[in-house]
Design an enzyme around this catalytic site. Structure first.
Site, PDB file in Angstrom:
ATOM      1  N   ASN A  24       0.865  -1.178   0.000  1.00 44.29           N
ATOM      2  CA  ASN A  24       0.000   0.000   0.000  1.00 44.29           C
ATOM      3  C   ASN A  24       0.904   1.233   0.000  1.00 44.29           C
ATOM      4  O   ASN A  24       1.487   1.573   1.024  1.00 44.29           O
ATOM      5  CB  ASN A  24      -0.903  -0.036   1.245  1.00 44.29           C
ATOM      6  CG  ASN A  24      -1.764   1.203   1.375  1.00 44.29           C
ATOM      7  OD1 ASN A  24      -1.813   2.033   0.456  1.00 44.29           O
ATOM      8  ND2 ASN A  24      -2.441   1.328   2.503  1.00 44.29           N
ATOM      9  N   LYS A  70       0.088   4.258  -0.302  1.00 43.43           N
ATOM     10  CA  LYS A  70      -0.567   5.455   0.262  1.00 43.43           C
ATOM     11  C   LYS A  70      -0.306   6.664  -0.654  1.00 43.43           C
ATOM     12  O   LYS A  70      -0.342   6.515  -1.867  1.00 43.43           O
ATOM     13  CB  LYS A  70      -0.100   5.676   1.704  1.00 43.43           C
ATOM     14  CG  LYS A  70      -0.313   4.389   2.534  1.00 43.43           C
ATOM     15  CD  LYS A  70      -0.168   4.580   4.004  1.00 43.43           C
ATOM     16  CE  LYS A  70      -0.421   3.226   4.694  1.00 43.43           C
ATOM     17  NZ  LYS A  70      -0.356   3.308   6.148  1.00 43.43           N
ATOM     18  N   HIS A  75      -9.865   1.023   4.310  1.00 44.97           N
ATOM     19  CA  HIS A  75      -8.577   1.137   5.011  1.00 44.97           C
ATOM     20  C   HIS A  75      -8.754   2.056   6.215  1.00 44.97           C
ATOM     21  O   HIS A  75      -9.548   3.007   6.163  1.00 44.97           O
ATOM     22  CB  HIS A  75      -7.504   1.691   4.070  1.00 44.97           C
ATOM     23  CG  HIS A  75      -6.152   1.681   4.696  1.00 44.97           C
ATOM     24  ND1 HIS A  75      -5.712   2.701   5.508  1.00 44.97           N
ATOM     25  CD2 HIS A  75      -5.165   0.755   4.678  1.00 44.97           C
ATOM     26  CE1 HIS A  75      -4.500   2.396   5.948  1.00 44.97           C
ATOM     27  NE2 HIS A  75      -4.144   1.224   5.456  1.00 44.97           N
ATOM     28  N   GLU A 113      -7.175   4.449   7.342  1.00 41.72           N
ATOM     29  CA  GLU A 113      -7.026   5.892   7.074  1.00 41.72           C
ATOM     30  C   GLU A 113      -8.263   6.449   6.361  1.00 41.72           C
ATOM     31  O   GLU A 113      -8.642   7.605   6.566  1.00 41.72           O
ATOM     32  CB  GLU A 113      -5.743   6.143   6.276  1.00 41.72           C
ATOM     33  CG  GLU A 113      -4.525   6.005   7.179  1.00 41.72           C
ATOM     34  CD  GLU A 113      -3.299   5.405   6.513  1.00 41.72           C
ATOM     35  OE1 GLU A 113      -3.179   5.463   5.283  1.00 41.72           O
ATOM     36  OE2 GLU A 113      -2.455   4.848   7.250  1.00 41.72           O
ATOM     37  N   GLU A 118      -6.042  -5.346  10.076  1.00 44.60           N
ATOM     38  CA  GLU A 118      -5.028  -4.370  10.449  1.00 44.60           C
ATOM     39  C   GLU A 118      -5.455  -3.654  11.726  1.00 44.60           C
ATOM     40  O   GLU A 118      -6.277  -2.735  11.679  1.00 44.60           O
ATOM     41  CB  GLU A 118      -4.866  -3.322   9.341  1.00 44.60           C
ATOM     42  CG  GLU A 118      -4.406  -3.894   8.019  1.00 44.60           C
ATOM     43  CD  GLU A 118      -3.804  -2.805   7.126  1.00 44.60           C
ATOM     44  OE1 GLU A 118      -2.625  -2.919   6.809  1.00 44.60           O
ATOM     45  OE2 GLU A 118      -4.518  -1.851   6.787  1.00 44.60           O
ATOM     46  N   GLY A 142       1.639   1.986  10.992  1.00 47.15           N
ATOM     47  CA  GLY A 142       2.589   3.095  10.938  1.00 47.15           C
ATOM     48  C   GLY A 142       3.172   3.467  12.285  1.00 47.15           C
ATOM     49  O   GLY A 142       3.758   4.532  12.441  1.00 47.15           O
TER      50      GLY A 142
END
Ligand code: PGA
Length: 249
Positions: A9, A11, A96, A98, A168, A174
């Site tokens: 990913n 991003k 996701h 985010e 996740e 992160g």
């Protein structure tokens, strides 16, 4: 034998030219292994470049990081499943963390997006995972099952078999912290049972959150993990090639 999935990913990194250079390096460094697939999720503007750079390799696929559920229309800034597909996407991330926590995407949105992806023939990779406070309160499994039910309730049988799940934990993304292989495995087992009960006989469930070269072998030694979804450690093509080649016990 498990067929492992390594998903990158990117991003909001790597424009079209950078994606081309990246994939050239990756392909030079990655000694193809027949027991694994590698998916790349570039930003929308780089999907076409990435798809072209992986064109004749069935084991390398490109996907979108997000789609909007309407197929076309007056939706400024949005990318539909058919548009992503025209650019060369074969899959799409959905929900996701985010998207959920930075952009306020709801569980109802994830349901519409899964349906739109399936209708267009894109493979959805639905991301689920609990917040730290939810984990600390002992609600991990309840949260994950709620997210699955919200996004996939009503999807059964063959279409459900095309959905890949990425577990996740939000607190692991992160942050450099990740779930222990045993913790991840326990949640994967619950996800798998939920999917099997609804007609997906062989669910694919991958793990994500601070996966890197150092911890990937230990994580994938757990038979419950069918692969990994990786952000930070996928941005360097040489490191990613090394990670994807990791020998798994
Ligand atoms: P990370 O991101 O590997 O940088 O933790 C994972 C993800 O967000 O999919």
């Amino acid at each position: 034998m498990r067929r492992l999935l390594f998903a990158a990913n990117w991003k909001m990194h790597l424009g079209p030219e950078e994606a081309r250079v990246y994939l050239k390096t990756f392909r030079a460094r990655y000694n193809r292994r027949d027991d694994r697939d590698v998916w790349f999720f570039p930003p929308a503007v780089s999907i076409e470049a990435a798809a072209q750079a992986t064109r004749e390799r069935a084991d390398l696929q490109v996907g979108a990081q997000d789609i909007y559920w309407e197929p076309k229309g007056a939706y400024t800034g949005a990318v539909s499943a058919p548009l992503a597909q025209q650019a060369g996407a074969r899959a799409t991330l959905i929900g996701h963390s985010e998207r959920r926590h930075v952009f306020g995407e709801t569980e109802a949105d994830t349901r519409r997006k899964v349906a739109a992806a399936l209708a267009a023939g894109l493979l959805p990779m639905l991301c689920v995972g609990e917040l730290l406070a939810e984990r600390d309160a002992g609600h991990t499994v309840a949260v994950v099952i709620r997210q699955l039910a919200a996004a996939l309730g009503g999807t059964e049988g063959a279409p459900l078999s095309r959905v890949v799940i990425a577990y996740e934990p939000v607190w692991a993304i992160g942050t450099g912290r990740n779930a222990t292989p045993a913790d991840a495995s326990a949640v994967h087992r619950e996800i798998r049972a939920w999917l099997v009960a609804r007609g997906n006989a062989q669910p694919k469930v991958v793990y994500g959150g601070s996966v890197n070269l150092k911890n990937v072998a230990e994580l994938l030694a757990e038979p419950e993990l069918d692969g990994v979804l990786v952000g930070g450690a996928s941005l360097d093509p040489e490191g990613w090639a090394q990670l994807v080649q990791t020998a798994i016990a």
